[in-house]
Write an enzyme that holds these catalytic residues in place. Structure first.
Site, PDB file in Angstrom:
ATOM      1  N   GLU A 177       0.812  -1.228   0.000  1.00 38.52           N
ATOM      2  CA  GLU A 177       0.000   0.000   0.000  1.00 38.52           C
ATOM      3  C   GLU A 177       0.840   1.270   0.000  1.00 38.52           C
ATOM      4  O   GLU A 177       0.443   2.276   0.599  1.00 38.52           O
ATOM      5  CB  GLU A 177      -0.932   0.036   1.218  1.00 38.52           C
ATOM      6  N   GLU A 246      -7.000  -7.371  -0.293  1.00 41.00           N
ATOM      7  CA  GLU A 246      -7.549  -7.254   1.068  1.00 41.00           C
ATOM      8  C   GLU A 246      -9.012  -6.863   1.013  1.00 41.00           C
ATOM      9  O   GLU A 246      -9.334  -5.701   0.765  1.00 41.00           O
ATOM     10  CB  GLU A 246      -6.789  -6.191   1.886  1.00 41.00           C
TER      11      GLU A 246
HETATM   12  C1  GAL Z   1      -4.436  -2.143   5.216  1.00 41.79           C
HETATM   13  C2  GAL Z   1      -3.088  -2.784   5.412  1.00 41.79           C
HETATM   14  C3  GAL Z   1      -3.202  -4.031   6.282  1.00 41.79           C
HETATM   15  C4  GAL Z   1      -4.022  -3.732   7.498  1.00 41.79           C
HETATM   16  C5  GAL Z   1      -5.375  -3.193   7.100  1.00 41.79           C
HETATM   17  C6  GAL Z   1      -6.268  -2.823   8.246  1.00 41.79           C
HETATM   18  O1  GAL Z   1      -4.310  -0.831   4.832  1.00 41.79           O
HETATM   19  O2  GAL Z   1      -2.507  -3.134   4.191  1.00 41.79           O
HETATM   20  O3  GAL Z   1      -1.935  -4.478   6.626  1.00 41.79           O
HETATM   21  O4  GAL Z   1      -3.334  -2.798   8.252  1.00 41.79           O
HETATM   22  O5  GAL Z   1      -5.196  -2.011   6.373  1.00 41.79           O
HETATM   23  O6  GAL Z   1      -6.482  -3.911   9.048  1.00 41.79           O
END
Ligand code: GAL
Length: 781
Positions: A177, A246
């Protein structure tokens, strides 16, 4: 003579071992087949090796193809060039467990993770190297990042774990990210991302590399999306498939915050919508969140539980209905794999956010009917049939005719978890406690640490993050007639300590902690200084180092000052700045150093007058492991803030994996309580499914299951238009005259699971004046 050269067997042999992972704009292709891939994040150090096979098996049964994990640099290289891959950190064993279960792996090396992990996964020694700036074209940083990344790749290659070597890993990730924060890094940030891509590519892993949230990801990096919804995401290259690294199944929790919840319907909607719009790879972040053991929680203030409201809960139990409803979705999507990845796509827009997407191959078609309107249901007419698509939902018809799944119609049971008292133990009050104080004399009365500086330092710089605790101490002398020595004196500390305890001449004068996301504050207390020598001792405590944001590595922690004593005499205020005084530092607490948490520790503990509400106090007890194999929970009711150890494993709070316990014989629980608490309320419990419920329309089949325990009774059942929720169902205005409770008792009680066809043939046909009939049931496990 004709000769034939034969090479087939060679080719055949190499094909057996290597899996070829490639991609085109449509999908990831594995051994020549375009795939619909469903994946889930499980972070290996957030559970124990003993839990991995079960978690991964459940993931597979839940319809996943792949497991994804980050790699946690600071856990593996706690001291520069000293590595740890033991126990929970055995990455290779974790990857092999994935392989044994026949699943694929996605390896997010980062090595920046974020992940609500302490310092985002970076070691603090890295920050303390001269001239260091993280995540930019800083030579020192790039050298260390390359060193660690190469080491991980080499380890994984040595075990033949990349798909190109016949192993499970189909994708690898570099950075994480960065696109979200790269603005402040300017041109260097852009150059850094190019360097990351080249460096990763040079490691020659034989599978594609991904970069998430990186719109300028250089080819051949695959840029992917993270978020609650990614259906609108368009990759930056026509040759890159649409991938979602994600999909947040819930969220993380901060101390004092609410338990996060994302509805099952909404997660299912986001996934179905993503595949409706050409998605090809969806990874749930998290599929199993787990526990932040030891000091791994990031922050500040991320809780020890990393449950995340994920499909598998913190303990590894099925979080129902989320797990089951998504499993059904995965099965339906997999059944359409060929049409989704090879079919021609056409869409019909019905207005008001309703649409149909048709995937068509020569063999057949598959359809999605989507309704993105949050309030109103849509009626879609398609090929002479009419379909009602509830608000904010997607209906999937694998043959474009029959509805196989709708994201808003849950037919999976809801499981209500309960905590049971430890049956191997009597009541909690029988835990027999001994105690001892934290020895603080050297600090409180002598102000004596292990190093001195005429400066206030950031906590990370002094402690290298070897401990949460850092003492800042100084002495101040006042002459008898010092104009300062008046009645109205105070100590004022500008602090970025997550928690601060202040002492003057051995007396606790007050404590303060950062609140409401504001991590700098002023601590001010009236103090009576005496003539002669005064000792000021400030104990600064970190509760997880920051893990997110541009330049997050430089967010201050500890007491960075300035620190003043003020004296008021009438209208006159005199200020004495102590910031450049001689400060004596001491990392950690004595009890940690003398390892009071070790069972064989020889230190003296007292069983006499065990104190309540005493700050800086150690407590110890023994207990028997709870019978059975349900997950074990320690309930630290009555306590304030501190650390708990079970058999020397620093587990802070909540889940105590059974592998930490002696099944036979005594176990030791040691607590360090900072604020003052009452250990007599502490107890061990087990957690299990207490009751299960369903509320399902007719013409569906519902399965009730008590997760390897038998169903003991049917508490409520009604077929008609019952009302309420699990635990509070009530009968509606219409109800079948058959005895629904009796029918279900016969079919289910005494069994581990039962499958019920919700139909009028079975339950009778109550007249519900046109409204669809439903069966609501609550069964006790
Ligand atoms: C994303 C990040 C993850 C985690 C998630 C929130 O931005 O890539 O590692 O932090 O947010 O749980």
């Amino acid at each position: 003579m004709v000769s034939l050269r034969f090479l087939l067997c060679f080719l055949f042999v190499s094909n057996v071992y290597a899996t070829i992972v490639s991609h085109d704009g449509r999908a990831i292709t594995i051994d020549g087949h375009r795939r619909v891939l469903l994946s889930g994040s499980i972070h290996y150090p957030r559970s124990t090796p003993e839990m991995w096979p079960d978690l991964i098996k459940k993931s597979k049964e839940g319809g996943l193809d792949a497991i994804e994990t980050y790699v946690f640099w600071n856990a593996h290289e706690p001291t520069r060039r000293q590595y740890d891959f033991s126990g929970k950190l055995d990455l290779i064993r974790f990857l092999k467990t994935i392989q044994d279960e026949g699943l694929y792996g996605v390896l997010r090396i980062g090595p920046y993770a974020c992940a609500e992990w302490n310092y985002g996964g970076f070691p603090v020694w890295l920050h303390n190297m001269p001239g260091m700036v993280f995540r930019t074209t800083n030579k020192a940083f790039m050298d260390e990042m390359q060193n660690f990344t190469t080491m991980i790749v080499d380890m994984v290659k040595k075990e033949n774990l990349f798909a190109s070597q016949g192993g499970p890993i189909i994708l690898a990730q570099i950075e994480n990210e960065y696109g979200n924060v790269m603005g402040p890094y300017g041109e260097s940030g852009k150059a850094y991302i190019k360097w990351c891509a080249n460096m990763a590519q040079s490691l020659d892993v034989g599978v594609p590399w991904i970069m998430c949230q990186q719109n300028d990801a250089p080819q051949p990096m695959l840029n992917t999306c993270n978020g609650f919804y990614c259906d609108n995401f368009v990759p930056n290259n026509p040759n890159t498939p649409k991938m979602w690294t994600e999909n947040w199944t819930g969220w993380f929790k901060q101390w004092g915050g609410k338990n996060p919840h994302r509805t099952t319907e909404d997660v299912a909607f986001s996934v179905a919508r993503f595949f409706q719009r050409g998605g090809t790879f969806n990874n749930y972040y998290m599929y199993h969140g787990g526990t932040n053991f030891d000091r791994t929680a990031g922050g500040p203030y991320i809780t020890t539980s990393y449950d995340y409201d994920a499909p598998l809960d913190e303990y590894g139990n099925l979080n129902q209905p989320k797990y089951g409803h998504l499993k059904q979705l995965h099965d339906v999507l997999h059944s359409m794999e060929r049409t989704l990845t090879y079919g021609n796509i056409s869409t019909i827009d019905f207005g008001n956010s309703a649409s149909a997407t048709i995937y068509k191959t020569e063999e057949g078609s598959s359809c999605f009917f989507g309704n993105g309107n949050e309030k109103s249901d849509a009626t879609i007419s398609f090929q002479g049939e009419s379909y009602v698509v509830p608000a904010w939902s997607v209906t999937i018809l694998p043959d474009c005719k029959n509805e196989a799944y709708n994201t808003a119609k849950i037919t999976t049971q809801t499981s209500m978890m309960v905590k049971k008292p430890n049956e191997a133990e009597d009541t909690p009050s029988t835990l027999k406690w001994s105690w001892r104080p934290e020895n603080m004399d050297n600090f409180l009365l002598k102000g004596k640490g292990e190093s001195t500086q005429t400066q206030l330092f950031d906590q990370k710089v002094v402690t290298n993050d070897q401990s949460d605790y850092l003492w800042y101490m100084t002495t101040v002398k006042f002459k008898k007639r010092d104009p300062f020595l008046g009645k109205n004196m105070s100590l004022r500390v500008n602090s970025t300590a997550h928690v601060l305890h202040a002492f003057v001449n051995g007396k606790h004068i007050g404590s303060q902690h950062a609140e409401n996301d504001k991590f700098n504050y002023v601590f001010e207390k009236d103090v009576k200084f005496k003539s002669g020598r005064n000792v000021i001792a400030l104990l600064s405590i970190t509760v997880g180092l920051a893990n997110y944001g541009a330049f997050f590595e430089s967010k201050p922690a500890g007491i960075t000052g300035p620190i003043f004593i003020t004296g008021r005499n009438g209208d006159e205020t005199i200020v004495k700045d102590l910031s450049a005084h001689k400060w004596s530092y001491k990392t950690g607490l004595i009890g940690f150093e003398s390892q009071l948490f070790r069972t064989e520790s020889m230190s003296k503990w007292s069983v006499e007058s065990v104190p309540f509400n005493r700050t800086m106090t150690w407590y110890k007890t023994t207990f028997k492991s709870p019978l059975g194999n349900d997950p074990v929970v320690v309930d630290l009711m009555g306590l304030g803030k501190g650390t708990a150890w079970v058999l020397q494993s620093n587990m802070l709070r909540y889940h105590v994996p059974r592998s930490f316990l002696n099944a036979e014989g005594d176990n030791t629980l040691v607590l360090f309580e900072e604020m003052g608490g009452n250990p007599s309320l502490v107890s061990f419990q087990t957690t299990r499914v207490g009751s299960v419920c369903a509320n399902v329309y007719e013409k569906n089949i519902i399965e009730l299951s008590c997760d390897r325990k038998s169903i003991s009774a049917i508490k409520f059942a009604s077929f008609g238009n019952p009302d309420g929720n699990c635990g509070s169902f009530v009968k509606g205005t219409c109800e079948s005259s058959n005895n629904t409770v009796d029918i279900l008792t016969q079919e289910c009680v005494g069994k581990e699971k039962c499958s019920i066809d919700v139909s009028t043939e079975k339950f009778g046909a109550p007249d519900c004046t046109g409204a669809a009939r439903r069966l609501a049931v609550e069964a006790i496990c």
